[in-house]
Design an enzyme around this catalytic site. Sequence first.
Site, PDB file in Angstrom:
ATOM      1  N   CYS A  96      33.869  38.948  40.870  1.00  0.00           N
ATOM      2  CA  CYS A  96      35.009  39.203  40.246  1.00  0.00           C
ATOM      3  C   CYS A  96      34.628  39.171  38.668  1.00  0.00           C
ATOM      4  O   CYS A  96      35.658  39.699  38.085  1.00  0.00           O
ATOM      5  CB  CYS A  96      36.115  38.174  40.348  1.00  0.00           C
ATOM      6  SG  CYS A  96      36.644  37.865  42.058  1.00  0.00           S
ATOM      7  N   HIS A 108      42.270  35.577  33.417  1.00  0.00           N
ATOM      8  CA  HIS A 108      41.681  35.633  34.760  1.00  0.00           C
ATOM      9  C   HIS A 108      43.002  35.673  35.652  1.00  0.00           C
ATOM     10  O   HIS A 108      43.334  36.273  36.618  1.00  0.00           O
ATOM     11  CB  HIS A 108      40.581  34.820  35.287  1.00  0.00           C
ATOM     12  CG  HIS A 108      39.852  35.128  36.600  1.00  0.00           C
ATOM     13  ND1 HIS A 108      39.513  36.672  36.768  1.00  0.00           N
ATOM     14  CD2 HIS A 108      39.886  34.590  37.507  1.00  0.00           C
ATOM     15  CE1 HIS A 108      39.028  36.722  38.008  1.00  0.00           C
ATOM     16  NE2 HIS A 108      39.102  35.415  38.452  1.00  0.00           N
ATOM     17  N   HIS A 120      44.866  40.720  42.745  1.00  0.00           N
ATOM     18  CA  HIS A 120      43.482  40.441  42.137  1.00  0.00           C
ATOM     19  C   HIS A 120      42.446  41.763  42.689  1.00  0.00           C
ATOM     20  O   HIS A 120      42.626  41.954  44.106  1.00  0.00           O
ATOM     21  CB  HIS A 120      42.845  39.427  43.003  1.00  0.00           C
ATOM     22  CG  HIS A 120      41.845  38.706  42.289  1.00  0.00           C
ATOM     23  ND1 HIS A 120      40.851  39.357  41.449  1.00  0.00           N
ATOM     24  CD2 HIS A 120      41.072  37.491  42.399  1.00  0.00           C
ATOM     25  CE1 HIS A 120      39.942  38.719  41.062  1.00  0.00           C
ATOM     26  NE2 HIS A 120      40.051  37.415  41.452  1.00  0.00           N
TER      27      HIS A 120
END
Length: 414
Positions: free
Chosen positions: A171, A306, A343
């Site tokens: 990520c 995040h 995400h």
Amino acid sequence: MSGEVTVTGFGVRTAFGTGADALRRGVFAGVPSFAATTRFDTGPYRTAMAGAAVDGPGGVEDWALRHALAECGDEALAMAGLAPGTEAAVLLGVAGDHTSVTRYWRGDGSSGSCGSVVAGRAVPRAPDGATVRGTSTDVRRVGDAVPARLAELLAGELGLVGPRLTFTNACVASAAAIIHGCRLISSGRIDVAVCAGGYLVEEETFGKFDSGRALSCDGMVRPFSADRSGLLLGDGVAVVVLESAEHARRRGARPLAGVVGWGAASDAHHIAQPHPEGVGLARAARQAMRLAGDPDGAALDYVNAHGTGTKYNDGAETRGLRAAFPERAESIPVSSTKSTTGHLLEAAGVVEFVITMLALTDGVLPPTAGFTRPDPECDLDYVPNEPRRTDLRRALTVNAAFGGANTALVLERP
């Protein structure tokens, strides 16, 4: 730094559509993109929800990751005013496109082609040499699962001459690509870097997150809320053009933002959980702010978090931001745009970089959508549910990944 870094172009695609205006209508309005996806059969899974674009008959072809990357790359180069043949590094954050591999193994794998089931409907087997959409196409694209191949394809599609490198560190992959580009430019080794990232919702990863019980089962993502229950995956592809400020000036390019700081750090705490105190995130943020000449964050106006909406991430991230900015954390607005996009995995860094840049350009903070009630462990200003208009000069975007990897990038309005 020996060379300033500026952004001169971008292209972006999410479930909201293509381009900046699509982000404004979705992310900045606080409208979640989540719906039941029909891209594959979700019957075996705990949820069908994702931030995935609606797929029509041409979905298999048009939503191939290679095509989405090329489309965004074309837009970025056009905005920057760069032509094919430009010497530029191509730096890509991606895990590969596993759609074709999954479809192949859904069939029996014989005859050099495959049969499959997509969204509960049988996809016909193609004879050797045939071109039935979604079958022989899949066989031809099994190689797209190799991350480095996608970097080569992107460079070739865009007609760029220069080094190519693919980052696969989960990520933070596309944020790491941007950081590498900044380092190459600031050290004087290159003048232009085309930095990209891509992830399109597919069954391979969807199944893994489902089996790990990381996906929210009520169709919403609630970062930093007391009742947050997990994340949802989303489509995300973006390409940004970075240049040395001097190179951009010489050719008369319009700067969209400056990249004035970057940092990367690892806490190596756990394979899937962040350090509970956000140690690595704090270290990366401090590195970036020191490079930006503002170690205490005195001039920082916003943090794009995040913010996955999971139990472990959000509390750890809050504590990490408090450690990075002990005197200012409570006064800096923080929001998670994963509450609207989902995400985006390897693409999260570059798409959220673009979102942060638009916040600076428009003077609007994107909200944390779906926010319900505060969590005592998450006690910062999360811009709940509604966008906030304000004068922004400088913003920080942070990302984290499995294995304890963390990145931070500081953008400044020109």
